[in-house]
Design a protein around this motif. Structure first.
Motif, short mmCIF file in Angstrom:
data_model
loop_
_atom_site.label_atom_id
_atom_site.label_comp_id
_atom_site.label_asym_id
_atom_site.label_seq_id
_atom_site.Cartn_x
_atom_site.Cartn_y
_atom_site.Cartn_z
N GLY A 1 51.66 26.91 20.56
CA GLY A 1 52.41 25.97 19.75
C GLY A 1 51.81 25.72 18.38
O GLY A 1 52.28 24.87 17.64
N ARG A 2 50.78 26.45 18.04
CA ARG A 2 50.15 26.29 16.72
C ARG A 2 50.53 27.48 15.83
O ARG A 2 50.83 28.56 16.34
CB ARG A 2 48.63 26.24 16.86
N PRO A 3 50.50 27.27 14.52
CA PRO A 3 50.79 28.40 13.64
C PRO A 3 49.71 29.47 13.77
O PRO A 3 48.59 29.18 14.21
CB PRO A 3 50.79 27.79 12.24
N SER A 4 50.04 30.69 13.38
CA SER A 4 49.06 31.78 13.49
C SER A 4 47.85 31.50 12.61
O SER A 4 47.95 30.81 11.59
CB SER A 4 49.71 33.11 13.12
N LEU A 5 46.72 32.02 13.03
CA LEU A 5 45.48 31.88 12.27
C LEU A 5 45.56 32.72 11.01
O LEU A 5 46.14 33.81 11.01
CB LEU A 5 44.30 32.35 13.11
N ASN A 6 44.93 32.25 9.93
CA ASN A 6 44.81 33.11 8.75
C ASN A 6 43.51 33.90 8.87
O ASN A 6 42.75 33.74 9.83
CB ASN A 6 44.92 32.30 7.45
N ASN A 7 43.23 34.75 7.90
CA ASN A 7 42.07 35.65 7.98
C ASN A 7 40.73 34.93 7.95
O ASN A 7 39.71 35.52 8.26
CB ASN A 7 42.13 36.69 6.87
N ASP A 8 40.72 33.67 7.55
CA ASP A 8 39.46 32.92 7.47
C ASP A 8 39.35 31.86 8.55
O ASP A 8 38.54 30.95 8.44
CB ASP A 8 39.34 32.26 6.09
N GLN A 9 40.16 31.97 9.60
CA GLN A 9 40.13 31.00 10.68
C GLN A 9 39.94 31.69 12.02
O GLN A 9 40.27 32.87 12.17
CB GLN A 9 41.44 30.20 10.73
N ALA A 10 39.43 30.92 12.98
CA ALA A 10 39.27 31.41 14.35
C ALA A 10 39.25 30.21 15.28
O ALA A 10 39.12 29.07 14.83
CB ALA A 10 37.98 32.20 14.49
N MET A 11 39.39 30.48 16.57
CA MET A 11 39.24 29.43 17.58
C MET A 11 38.21 29.88 18.59
O MET A 11 38.26 31.02 19.08
CB MET A 11 40.55 29.13 18.29
N LEU A 12 37.24 29.01 18.87
CA LEU A 12 36.22 29.27 19.88
C LEU A 12 36.54 28.44 21.11
O LEU A 12 36.63 27.21 21.02
CB LEU A 12 34.83 28.92 19.35
N ILE A 13 36.73 29.10 22.25
CA ILE A 13 37.03 28.43 23.50
C ILE A 13 35.79 28.51 24.39
O ILE A 13 35.29 29.60 24.67
CB ILE A 13 38.24 29.07 24.20
N ILE B 1 40.26 39.40 20.11
CA ILE B 1 39.46 38.58 21.01
C ILE B 1 38.02 39.10 21.03
O ILE B 1 37.78 40.30 21.17
CB ILE B 1 40.02 38.64 22.45
N VAL B 2 37.06 38.16 20.90
CA VAL B 2 35.64 38.48 20.96
C VAL B 2 35.03 37.67 22.09
O VAL B 2 35.11 36.44 22.09
CB VAL B 2 34.93 38.15 19.63
N TYR B 3 34.45 38.36 23.07
CA TYR B 3 33.81 37.71 24.20
C TYR B 3 32.32 37.57 23.91
O TYR B 3 31.66 38.55 23.54
CB TYR B 3 34.01 38.51 25.48
N LEU B 4 31.80 36.35 24.09
CA LEU B 4 30.40 36.05 23.80
C LEU B 4 29.69 35.57 25.04
O LEU B 4 30.29 34.88 25.88
CB LEU B 4 30.31 34.94 22.74
N ASN B 5 28.38 35.86 25.14
CA ASN B 5 27.59 35.29 26.22
C ASN B 5 27.06 33.93 25.78
O ASN B 5 27.39 33.44 24.69
CB ASN B 5 26.48 36.25 26.68
N LYS C 1 40.96 44.24 20.65
CA LYS C 1 41.73 44.19 19.41
C LYS C 1 43.23 44.13 19.72
O LYS C 1 43.71 44.77 20.64
CB LYS C 1 41.44 45.42 18.54
N ASN C 2 43.92 43.34 18.91
CA ASN C 2 45.38 43.30 18.90
C ASN C 2 45.99 43.02 20.29
O ASN C 2 46.86 43.75 20.74
CB ASN C 2 45.93 44.60 18.32
N LEU C 3 45.52 41.93 20.91
CA LEU C 3 46.10 41.51 22.19
C LEU C 3 47.49 40.94 21.91
O LEU C 3 47.63 39.90 21.28
CB LEU C 3 45.21 40.47 22.87
N VAL D 1 34.88 32.51 24.22
CA VAL D 1 35.82 33.47 23.64
C VAL D 1 36.15 33.02 22.22
O VAL D 1 36.47 31.86 21.99
CB VAL D 1 37.11 33.56 24.49
N LEU D 2 36.07 33.96 21.30
CA LEU D 2 36.45 33.72 19.91
C LEU D 2 37.77 34.44 19.66
O LEU D 2 37.87 35.64 19.88
CB LEU D 2 35.37 34.26 18.97
N GLU D 3 38.78 33.69 19.24
CA GLU D 3 40.09 34.26 18.94
C GLU D 3 40.27 34.31 17.43
O GLU D 3 40.05 33.30 16.74
CB GLU D 3 41.20 33.43 19.57
N LEU D 4 40.66 35.48 16.93
CA LEU D 4 40.91 35.68 15.51
C LEU D 4 42.31 36.25 15.32
O LEU D 4 42.88 36.81 16.25
CB LEU D 4 39.90 36.66 14.90
N ALA D 5 42.82 36.15 14.11
CA ALA D 5 44.08 36.81 13.79
C ALA D 5 43.92 38.30 14.02
O ALA D 5 42.83 38.86 13.85
CB ALA D 5 44.46 36.53 12.34
#
Length: 110
Positions: free
Chosen positions: A32-44, A61-65, A75-77, A91-95
């Motif tokens: 329900g949120r607008p798409s991320l721009n190239n300088d944004q990410a979400m860390l879950i 998607i970037v998976y972190l320990n 890439k490109n999920l 998990v780090l989600e990027l555009a």
């Protein structure tokens, strides 16, 4: 929602990161949120799997320990897909295209 700056081990800025670290924020994520721009990410956090059910855009998607080391990259999920990584703590989600643009690689520490 809390927001921080994320950089790699060389100090190169990766993105402005929105933190999803409560049950509600993790559940909602980017839905329900607008798409991320190239300088944004979400860390879950904590998180080891994600889905794009109900999304209208693709994500990288970037998976972190627990030490913020990159374990896996997806890439490109595309929308209505799922992905997971055994051993991931965050998990780090990027555009889509963000992993390539930010030169994020397996083994990097963010």
């Amino acid at each position: 929602m809390k927001c921080v700056r994320l950089s790699n081990q060389n100090g190169r800025l990766i993105a402005q990161v929105f933190i999803a670290n409560t049950p509600w924020l993790r559940l909602r994520g980017l839905l329900g949120r607008p798409s991320l721009n190239n300088d944004q990410a979400m860390l879950i956090s904590p998180c080891y799997s994600v889905h794009t059910i109900g999304m209208r855009y693709s994500l990288d998607i970037v998976y972190l320990n627990s030490q913020n080391q990159v374990l896996r990259i997806k890439k490109n999920l595309k929308p209505f897909r799922a992905s997971a990584c055994k051993g991931a703590a965050k998990v780090l989600e990027l555009a889509a295209g963000g992993i390539k643009n930010k030169n994020i690689n397996i083994g990097d520490i963010l």
